[in-house]
Design a protein around this motif. Structure first.
Motif, PDB file in Angstrom:
ATOM      1  N   ALA A  88       0.847  -1.206   0.000  1.00 47.82           N
ATOM      2  CA  ALA A  88       0.000   0.000   0.000  1.00 47.82           C
ATOM      3  C   ALA A  88       0.869   1.237   0.000  1.00 47.82           C
ATOM      4  O   ALA A  88       2.020   1.207   0.461  1.00 47.82           O
ATOM      5  N   GLU A  89       0.299   2.316  -0.500  1.00 44.41           N
ATOM      6  CA  GLU A  89       0.995   3.611  -0.510  1.00 44.41           C
ATOM      7  C   GLU A  89       0.003   4.709  -0.153  1.00 44.41           C
ATOM      8  O   GLU A  89      -1.200   4.603  -0.412  1.00 44.41           O
ATOM      9  N   THR A  90       0.544   5.754   0.445  1.00 48.27           N
ATOM     10  CA  THR A  90      -0.312   6.909   0.764  1.00 48.27           C
ATOM     11  C   THR A  90      -0.660   7.654  -0.520  1.00 48.27           C
ATOM     12  O   THR A  90      -0.107   7.387  -1.588  1.00 48.27           O
ATOM     13  N   LEU A  91      -1.576   8.631  -0.387  1.00 50.52           N
ATOM     14  CA  LEU A  91      -2.065   9.375  -1.551  1.00 50.52           C
ATOM     15  C   LEU A  91      -1.249  10.632  -1.830  1.00 50.52           C
ATOM     16  O   LEU A  91      -1.619  11.434  -2.703  1.00 50.52           O
ATOM     17  N   HIS A  92      -0.150  10.813  -1.086  1.00 50.59           N
ATOM     18  CA  HIS A  92       0.636  12.041  -1.213  1.00 50.59           C
ATOM     19  C   HIS A  92       1.155  12.232  -2.623  1.00 50.59           C
ATOM     20  O   HIS A  92       1.030  13.312  -3.232  1.00 50.59           O
ATOM     21  N   ASP A  93       1.792  11.197  -3.176  1.00 48.56           N
ATOM     22  CA  ASP A  93       2.372  11.333  -4.517  1.00 48.56           C
ATOM     23  C   ASP A  93       1.305  11.587  -5.571  1.00 48.56           C
ATOM     24  O   ASP A  93       1.538  12.319  -6.545  1.00 48.56           O
ATOM     25  N   ARG A  94       0.146  10.978  -5.411  1.00 45.58           N
ATOM     26  CA  ARG A  94      -0.927  11.172  -6.388  1.00 45.58           C
ATOM     27  C   ARG A  94      -1.366  12.636  -6.445  1.00 45.58           C
ATOM     28  O   ARG A  94      -1.510  13.222  -7.525  1.00 45.58           O
TER      29      ARG A  94
END
Length: 473
Positions: free
Chosen positions: A162-168
């Motif tokens: 899973a990854e946070t939405l920061h980069d998006r």
């Protein structure tokens, strides 16, 4: 002034330095605000589109990553542990915001974050499954896949990253920042074109302005020749104002001409009798001259009064002037009673014949009294002594009717149609008059939307009927 400026600051931004409203500034202000709103809305749309695109790219990378790691783990014989190489790939994240979970169906959690749980209905399939959840109070986007364990054929491994939405969001902001300068330049260009268009477009009023400025006393209609469609309502109102002003000036000219025409004879008579008294100062001559002067003065006074009354009756009526409900069966007897003594002095029997029920109209009491006074004056003057004059109120075919008739000599049928004309007097009449009384009656009746009829009475005299519209119609 300071209070108004504080209450409506936006209005003063559209005023010229001398405090006048500027149509040019007003148009630009009304156009600039929508343009700014369009820029804001377009920015939101661009950001939303960029975020959708960024989510699609990151979801694709996330799915590829979980499939790659699943293939790597499937080739290793790791038992209940994962290799150091796989752990490094799973844990590496420059932002420190990535999570992973590797669990065995038999042995439970092998590595990673325990709270990163895959969906319960996940099947044994090489195709990754994407979903959203909250980890450490952060919204994350996760991809998970389930594969068979190489070490134990009866076991299954579930790999979730899973990854946070920061980069998006960061990628969407970068795309937005790239487009804002272009949008701002476009909006500025559009605003410049609008400013130029408004400035040039308002010049279409210059010919009309020059044409009106060239006038001095010309009150002719402006017309529609070079008037823009948007200005037509204004110019038509001005044309209507010009028409009313022309009518007022014409009425003024007519009054001056009528006064000069009607007062010329008594004034000339006054001069003749004054000169006669000066030439022969004997008591008999002076007394006779004074009698003529008194009669001529009375005639001039009556003429001027009638002229003023006719002028007042001909003035344009205010559109919003209220009319009051009036019962003629109560009003007319009261007004007739005011003239009884004058009728007795003239040797005329003045009476009233009323209705058995109320007779309502919408009218103005003062002008109705003037109408009735002129009708009574006409009857007293021309019916003669020992005549009978009857004022009546009745309903005629459902319409309120005021009538006055006498048993005097009457008017020949050939002249009945001309009664009510200004300065018309029946030929052969010995009584002095101005010819204005019935003209005043005619005008007041028109203001009340009433109709005046001149008939021959049953006694051979004149009968005048004023038919009013029913109340409320």
């Amino acid at each position: 002034m300071s209070h108004t400026r504080h209450a409506q600051p936006w209005l003063y931004r559209m005023l010229t330095p001398d405090g006048r409203q500027s149509l040019h500034r007003r148009l630009l202000s009304f156009l600039l605000v929508p343009l700014m709103l369009m820029l804001l809305i377009e920015s939101l749309v661009i950001y939303s589109g960029a975020l959708i695109y960024s989510n699609h790219v990151h979801d694709s990378d996330l799915a590829d990553s979980v499939v790659t790691l699943a293939e790597m783990l499937s080739k290793q014989d790791m038992g209940d542990q994962i290799s150091a190489q796989a752990r490094f790939l799973l844990e590496y994240d420059p932002q420190g915001h990535n999570y992973f979970n590797v669990s065995s169906q038999k042995h439970g959690l092998l590595a990673g974050t325990a709270s990163l749980l895959p969906p319960a209905d996940l099947s044994l399939d090489r195709a990754p499954r994407l979903f959203d959840l909250i980890v450490d109070r952060r919204p994350v986007r996760a991809a998970t896949v389930r594969i068979p364990s190489r070490h134990d054929p009866g076991d299954q491994l579930t790999l979730t990253i899973a990854e946070t939405l920061h980069d998006r969001h960061q990628r969407a902001k970068e795309i937005l920042l790239l487009t804002i300068p272009a949008q701002a330049i476009l909006i500025a260009a559009v605003f410049a074109l609008v400013w130029y268009g408004v400035r040039i477009g308002l010049r279409v009023l210059d010919p009309l302005t020059e044409r009106l400025a060239a006038r001095e006393h010309d009150l002719a209609p402006i017309g529609d020749a070079d008037v823009p469609v948007e200005i037509l309502p204004l110019t038509r109102i001005i044309d209507a104002l010009f028409a009313r002003l022309r009518g007022t000036l014409a009425l003024q000219d007519r009054f001056i001409a009528d006064a000069a025409h009607q007062l010329r004879t008594p004034l000339a008579g006054l001069r003749v009798h004054v000169e006669r008294a000066q030439a022969d100062p004997s008591p008999a001559t002076v007394h006779d001259a004074l009698e003529h002067i008194q009669r001529l003065t009375h005639r001039a006074s009556r003429t001027s009064t009638q002229l003023l009354a006719l002028t007042r009756a001909q003035l344009p009526e205010p559109e919003n002037r209220p009319m009051d409900p009036l019962d003629l069966n109560l009003l007319i007897p009261e007004l007739v009673g005011l003239r009884v003594h004058e009728a007795l002095a003239a040797g005329v029997d003045l009476g009233y014949d009323g209705s058995d029920m109320p007779v309502w109209i919408e009218g103005d009491r003062a002008t109705l009294q003037e109408l009735l006074d002129n009708l009574i004056d006409n009857a007293l003057r021309y019916a003669g002594r020992r005549s009978v004059v009857t004022v009546g109120v009745a309903l005629n075919g459902g319409r309120p009717m005021l009538s006055i008739e006498d048993n005097g000599p009457g008017v020949p049928p050939a002249f009945l149609a001309r009664l009510g004309e200004r300065f018309f007097r029946v030929p052969g009449s010995d009584e002095e008059g101005t010819g204005l009384g019935l003209a005043i009656v005619q005008r007041i009746a028109q203001r009340h939307r009433a109709r005046v009829l001149y008939l021959r009475s049953n006694e051979g005299g004149l009968r005048v009927e004023v038919l009013f519209p029913p109340l409320g119609k």
